[in-house]
Write a protein that holds these residues in place. Structure first.
Motif, PDB file in Angstrom:
ATOM      1  N   ILE A  37       0.820  -1.216   0.000  1.00 15.42           N
ATOM      2  CA  ILE A  37       0.000   0.000   0.000  1.00 15.42           C
ATOM      3  C   ILE A  37       0.857   1.270   0.000  1.00 15.42           C
ATOM      4  O   ILE A  37       0.553   2.231  -0.726  1.00 15.42           O
ATOM      5  N   ILE A  38       1.940   1.281   0.801  1.00 16.54           N
ATOM      6  CA  ILE A  38       2.741   2.512   0.909  1.00 16.54           C
ATOM      7  C   ILE A  38       3.365   2.912  -0.433  1.00 16.54           C
ATOM      8  O   ILE A  38       3.190   4.060  -0.881  1.00 16.54           O
ATOM      9  N   PRO A  39       4.081   2.016  -1.157  1.00 10.49           N
ATOM     10  CA  PRO A  39       4.652   2.463  -2.436  1.00 10.49           C
ATOM     11  C   PRO A  39       3.599   2.786  -3.484  1.00 10.49           C
ATOM     12  O   PRO A  39       3.796   3.703  -4.293  1.00 10.49           O
ATOM     13  N   THR A  40       2.470   2.056  -3.470  1.00 17.22           N
ATOM     14  CA  THR A  40       1.414   2.356  -4.443  1.00 17.22           C
ATOM     15  C   THR A  40       0.820   3.737  -4.173  1.00 17.22           C
ATOM     16  O   THR A  40       0.563   4.512  -5.107  1.00 17.22           O
ATOM     17  N   THR A  41       0.614   4.061  -2.897  1.00 20.65           N
ATOM     18  CA  THR A  41       0.067   5.381  -2.546  1.00 20.65           C
ATOM     19  C   THR A  41       1.031   6.496  -2.951  1.00 20.65           C
ATOM     20  O   THR A  41       0.605   7.518  -3.513  1.00 20.65           O
ATOM     21  N   ILE A  42       2.316   6.298  -2.676  1.00 18.62           N
ATOM     22  CA  ILE A  42       3.302   7.316  -3.065  1.00 18.62           C
ATOM     23  C   ILE A  42       3.332   7.468  -4.591  1.00 18.62           C
ATOM     24  O   ILE A  42       3.419   8.588  -5.115  1.00 18.62           O
ATOM     25  N   ALA A  43       3.224   6.342  -5.306  1.00 20.29           N
ATOM     26  CA  ALA A  43       3.214   6.403  -6.781  1.00 20.29           C
ATOM     27  C   ALA A  43       2.018   7.199  -7.283  1.00 20.29           C
ATOM     28  O   ALA A  43       2.143   7.984  -8.232  1.00 20.29           O
ATOM     29  N   ALA A 102      12.225   0.348  -3.586  1.00 16.08           N
ATOM     30  CA  ALA A 102      12.323  -0.554  -4.738  1.00 16.08           C
ATOM     31  C   ALA A 102      10.949  -0.829  -5.332  1.00 16.08           C
ATOM     32  O   ALA A 102      10.765  -0.831  -6.559  1.00 16.08           O
ATOM     33  N   LEU A 103       9.965  -1.053  -4.478  1.00 18.85           N
ATOM     34  CA  LEU A 103       8.615  -1.337  -4.968  1.00 18.85           C
ATOM     35  C   LEU A 103       7.983  -0.093  -5.594  1.00 18.85           C
ATOM     36  O   LEU A 103       7.170  -0.201  -6.522  1.00 18.85           O
ATOM     37  N   LEU A 104       8.350   1.083  -5.093  1.00 23.95           N
ATOM     38  CA  LEU A 104       7.844   2.325  -5.685  1.00 23.95           C
ATOM     39  C   LEU A 104       8.262   2.439  -7.147  1.00 23.95           C
ATOM     40  O   LEU A 104       7.478   2.883  -7.997  1.00 23.95           O
ATOM     41  N   LEU A 105       9.485   2.035  -7.447  1.00 28.24           N
ATOM     42  CA  LEU A 105       9.971   2.102  -8.834  1.00 28.24           C
ATOM     43  C   LEU A 105       9.155   1.187  -9.749  1.00 28.24           C
ATOM     44  O   LEU A 105       9.029   1.450 -10.944  1.00 28.24           O
ATOM     45  N   LEU A 106       8.616   0.116  -9.182  1.00 26.17           N
ATOM     46  CA  LEU A 106       7.777  -0.786  -9.982  1.00 26.17           C
ATOM     47  C   LEU A 106       6.360  -0.238 -10.138  1.00 26.17           C
ATOM     48  O   LEU A 106       5.684  -0.520 -11.135  1.00 26.17           O
ATOM     49  N   ALA A 107       5.900   0.519  -9.147  1.00 28.00           N
ATOM     50  CA  ALA A 107       4.512   1.010  -9.176  1.00 28.00           C
ATOM     51  C   ALA A 107       4.348   2.238 -10.062  1.00 28.00           C
ATOM     52  O   ALA A 107       3.262   2.471 -10.600  1.00 28.00           O
ATOM     53  N   LEU A 108       5.400   3.024 -10.214  1.00 24.83           N
ATOM     54  CA  LEU A 108       5.280   4.294 -10.939  1.00 24.83           C
ATOM     55  C   LEU A 108       4.879   4.141 -12.418  1.00 24.83           C
ATOM     56  O   LEU A 108       3.971   4.860 -12.874  1.00 24.83           O
ATOM     57  N   ALA A 160      -0.780  -1.585 -10.827  1.00 24.14           N
ATOM     58  CA  ALA A 160       0.421  -1.296 -10.028  1.00 24.14           C
ATOM     59  C   ALA A 160       0.346  -1.975  -8.664  1.00 24.14           C
ATOM     60  O   ALA A 160       1.312  -2.592  -8.207  1.00 24.14           O
ATOM     61  N   PHE A 161      -0.824  -1.884  -8.020  1.00 21.65           N
ATOM     62  CA  PHE A 161      -0.979  -2.461  -6.682  1.00 21.65           C
ATOM     63  C   PHE A 161      -0.795  -3.980  -6.708  1.00 21.65           C
ATOM     64  O   PHE A 161      -0.074  -4.546  -5.879  1.00 21.65           O
ATOM     65  N   LEU A 162      -1.431  -4.640  -7.677  1.00 25.29           N
ATOM     66  CA  LEU A 162      -1.316  -6.104  -7.747  1.00 25.29           C
ATOM     67  C   LEU A 162       0.099  -6.530  -8.124  1.00 25.29           C
ATOM     68  O   LEU A 162       0.604  -7.549  -7.639  1.00 25.29           O
TER      69      LEU A 162
END
Length: 244
Positions: A37-43, A102-108, A160-162
């Motif tokens: 949830i945190i990286p997806t929200t930031i994205a 790292a996960l944020l880079l995938l969600a963006l 992105a979330f999934l």
């Protein structure tokens, strides 16, 4: 195989794993959800406003295309390894927050490109009608283009979330928390004696991702503007490439 299933069922129903502590299932489910949830929200906070503004101004199409290509070309595990190496280089522990980065880079990429595509693809006649009614540029973006593009934008956030949810277990491989993936990595480290733990971890990851998909589907539908809510799902373009 039947023996393994029995061992896995016994592992999953062990009361000691359903309390609260850093090795229990509820604790790691919460940790897993936090890492998704945190990286997806930031994205969403970073990508939606910037992509919507660029699409509204009809600018930086090359940037959107580059983001798509980068997102497709870079493997998830490669991003995690780079994040781990940078964490070591900067002298910080490979823990929760390097994993989030790292996960944020995938969600963006999916959030950015779907927002760009959704706003850019808003019905031209409707946009012109709004402009003819004297709406300002900001009003056109907020009241016309974003609502019309919301099915595509929400689809991008869901993708992105999934994607992040499915990648969280890999965080455990590089030494970070990893949520439910910790069971799988620790189980492999122990060998055959912990095969029930490995299978149980995989079942928990798959089950949590499935439930998250169902929950996000309901949320996605609730967030759609009323006029678009009845749209056939087949008409909703889940597109990760930028329209030409």
């Amino acid at each position: 195989m039947i023996e393994l299933l029995r061992e896995t069922a016994a592992w999953l129903t062990d009361p000691a794993l359903w309390g609260w502590g850093d090795r229990t299932i509820p604790f790691r489910i919460v940790q897993h959800l936090q890492l998704a949830i945190i990286p997806t929200t930031i994205a969403v906070v970073l990508a939606v406003p910037s992509a919507a503004w660029l699409a509204h101004k009809r600018r930086a199409e090359f940037l959107a295309t580059a983001v798509v290509n980068i997102g497709r070309a870079v493997p998830s595990f490669g991003v995690l390894v780079v994040a781990a190496l940078l964490a070591i280089r900067w002298g910080v522990a490979v823990s929760f927050w390097p994993g989030v980065v790292a996960l944020l880079l995938l969600a963006l990429p999916p959030v950015f490109t779907n927002t760009y595509t959704g706003v850019r693809g808003a019905d031209a006649a409707t946009v012109e009608s709004g402009r003819g009614m004297g709406m300002t540029s900001t009003e056109l973006l907020l009241d016309v283009e974003l609502p019309l593009g919301s099915p595509v934008i929400l689809a991008g956030i869901r993708i992105a979330f999934l994607q992040v949810m499915a990648t969280v277990p890999l965080i455990a491989v590089i030494g970070s928390s990893g949520g439910l993936g910790r069971y799988i990595v620790d189980g492999f480290a122990q060998g055959r004696a912990a095969r029930d733990q490995v299978l149980a971890g995989a079942i928990l990851v798959a089950g949590l991702t499935f439930l998250a998909d169902l929950a996000f589907g309901r949320l996605e539908r609730a967030l759609l503007p009323a006029g678009l809510r009845e749209m056939d799902r087949d008409d909703v373009m889940i597109e990760t490439s930028v329209a030409a």
